[in-house]
Scaffold this active site. Sequence first.
Site, PDB file in Angstrom:
ATOM      1  N   CYS A 114      11.969 -19.009  14.436  1.00  0.00           N
ATOM      2  CA  CYS A 114      12.967 -17.947  14.281  1.00  0.00           C
ATOM      3  C   CYS A 114      12.540 -16.873  13.292  1.00  0.00           C
ATOM      4  O   CYS A 114      13.005 -15.744  13.353  1.00  0.00           O
ATOM      5  CB  CYS A 114      14.306 -18.552  13.881  1.00  0.00           C
ATOM      6  SG  CYS A 114      14.965 -19.568  15.202  1.00  0.00           S
ATOM      7  N   HIS A 259      18.476 -12.405  11.905  1.00  0.00           N
ATOM      8  CA  HIS A 259      18.107 -13.244  13.049  1.00  0.00           C
ATOM      9  C   HIS A 259      19.396 -13.812  13.629  1.00  0.00           C
ATOM     10  O   HIS A 259      20.274 -14.267  12.895  1.00  0.00           O
ATOM     11  CB  HIS A 259      17.178 -14.369  12.577  1.00  0.00           C
ATOM     12  CG  HIS A 259      17.082 -15.483  13.574  1.00  0.00           C
ATOM     13  ND1 HIS A 259      16.621 -15.287  14.853  1.00  0.00           N
ATOM     14  CD2 HIS A 259      17.432 -16.797  13.486  1.00  0.00           C
ATOM     15  CE1 HIS A 259      16.685 -16.434  15.498  1.00  0.00           C
ATOM     16  NE2 HIS A 259      17.172 -17.369  14.702  1.00  0.00           N
ATOM     17  N   ASN A 289      20.683 -17.243  20.978  1.00  0.00           N
ATOM     18  CA  ASN A 289      19.600 -17.230  19.998  1.00  0.00           C
ATOM     19  C   ASN A 289      18.264 -17.299  20.727  1.00  0.00           C
ATOM     20  O   ASN A 289      17.903 -18.333  21.272  1.00  0.00           O
ATOM     21  CB  ASN A 289      19.786 -18.433  19.055  1.00  0.00           C
ATOM     22  CG  ASN A 289      18.675 -18.580  18.032  1.00  0.00           C
ATOM     23  OD1 ASN A 289      17.600 -18.001  18.175  1.00  0.00           O
ATOM     24  ND2 ASN A 289      18.926 -19.377  17.008  1.00  0.00           N
TER      25      ASN A 289
END
Length: 332
Positions: A114, A259, A289
Site C-alpha cells: 500500500c 492511501h 482499496n
Amino acid sequence: MNRSRILGAGHYVPERIVTNQELSEMMNTNDEWIVERTGIHERRWFTPGVDTVNNMAAKASRMAMERAGIEPSEVDFIVFATITSDYFLPGNGVLLQRELGLANIGALDVKNACSGFLYALTVADQFIKTGMYRKILVVGAEIQSSALDKSDEGRSSAVIFADGAGAVILGAVGQSEPGILSSHLHSDGAFAEELYCIAPSSSGEVRLSQEMIDRGDFFVKMNGNTVFKHAIVRFMEVINEALNHNGYTKDEIDLLVPHQANLRISQYVQQKLELPDEKVFNNIMYLGNTTAGTIPIALSQAWEQGRLKKGDLVCLAAFGSGFAWASVLLRW
Ligand code: COA
C-alpha cells in the site's frame, strides 16, 4: 540540483463493478456491515482474459503522458509499484516498457504494497534530483481480487481490496518551481505477518504445491484489527513529520490524499487534523482499496475534478503491509 514535479496523472479501473450486494451472495456479509466498517459501496474487479496489471497500467500511463503533454519517447525510466505482478518473474516494469514501446529504458519494480506508490515516487524523485533522468513514469497498479478468499473465512479482506491502475509523469523542473518538497519512508517488519500472502514462495520445495493451494496460501491474509490500530497512529506520525520537516502547519494543507485503506481510517486522520471535507480526497466508496494503485488513481481523479491547482500544498500519505508507511509533501 533539480526539483521534480508531477507533470500529469492518469488512471484506469476495470469495467466490472462489484457491489456489496454481489459480495453478500458469495460470502456471509451485507451492505450495512461493509458500509459501516469500511465506507465501501462498490469496487472494481478485473475480468480474466480482458484486464491485466500490464494493460491497465499502460492505459493509465498513456493518459498520464497525454496530460503531461509528453511523447512516450521522452520517458527516461519506469518505476512500477505492484505486489500483484502479472508474472512471478520478470516484474511488471519491463512489460510496461514493451507495451508502450519505450526504447530500452530502465524499469524498476517496487514491492511495498500500500505504500508502494510513495516509495516508487520517492525513488523517481531521487533520480531526478541528481540529474540522472529528466522524465520518469511512476506507476501503481494491482489486481487484488484474484488473491481474495471469497468465502466467509476471508470476508474481512475480500470486502476491502480491489483492482485498478494509476500513473504519473514526474519531470525535472528548476528549484523555484512547485514540486516535491520531501519524502518520509518507514517500515517495521515485526508486523510482516499481520497482512501478507505466503504463496508462491521460494523457500518451499516447490513454489506452489497442491498442499499450499488446499491451505489457501495464495490468499491475502490480514489481521484487520491490528492493521487498523497501527494505521491510524502511523498516518498521523508520518503526516506530521512531513509538515514539521518543511515548517508547515496542518491548516496550510490544501489537499490530503491518503492511501485508500478504509474510509474510517481516512476520517480519523481528517478529524485529528481538523481538515474540512474539501481538503481530503477519498474514492474508496466506489473503488475500494487498490493497494499501490490508490494514490495515483486519486491524484488523477482529483486533478480531473479541479481539486488540484498549481501551487497547492498536497500531502500524500500511506500505510500498509510490511508494515511500511510513507508520506510525500509537494506543491502541485
Ligand atoms: N461482513 C460481516 N461481518 C464481518 C465481515 C464482513 N465482511 N468481516 C468480519 N466480520 C465480523 C467478524 O467475524 C467479527 O465477528 P465476531 O464479532 O462475531 O467475531 C466482527 O465482524 C468484527 O470483526 P472485526 O475484525 O473486529 O471488525 P472491525 O471493526 O475491525 O472491521 C475491518 C474489520 C477489516 C474492516 C477493519 O479491521 C479494518 O478496516 N482494518 C484495516 C484494514 C485495512 O485498512 N487494510 C488495508 C491496509 S492497507
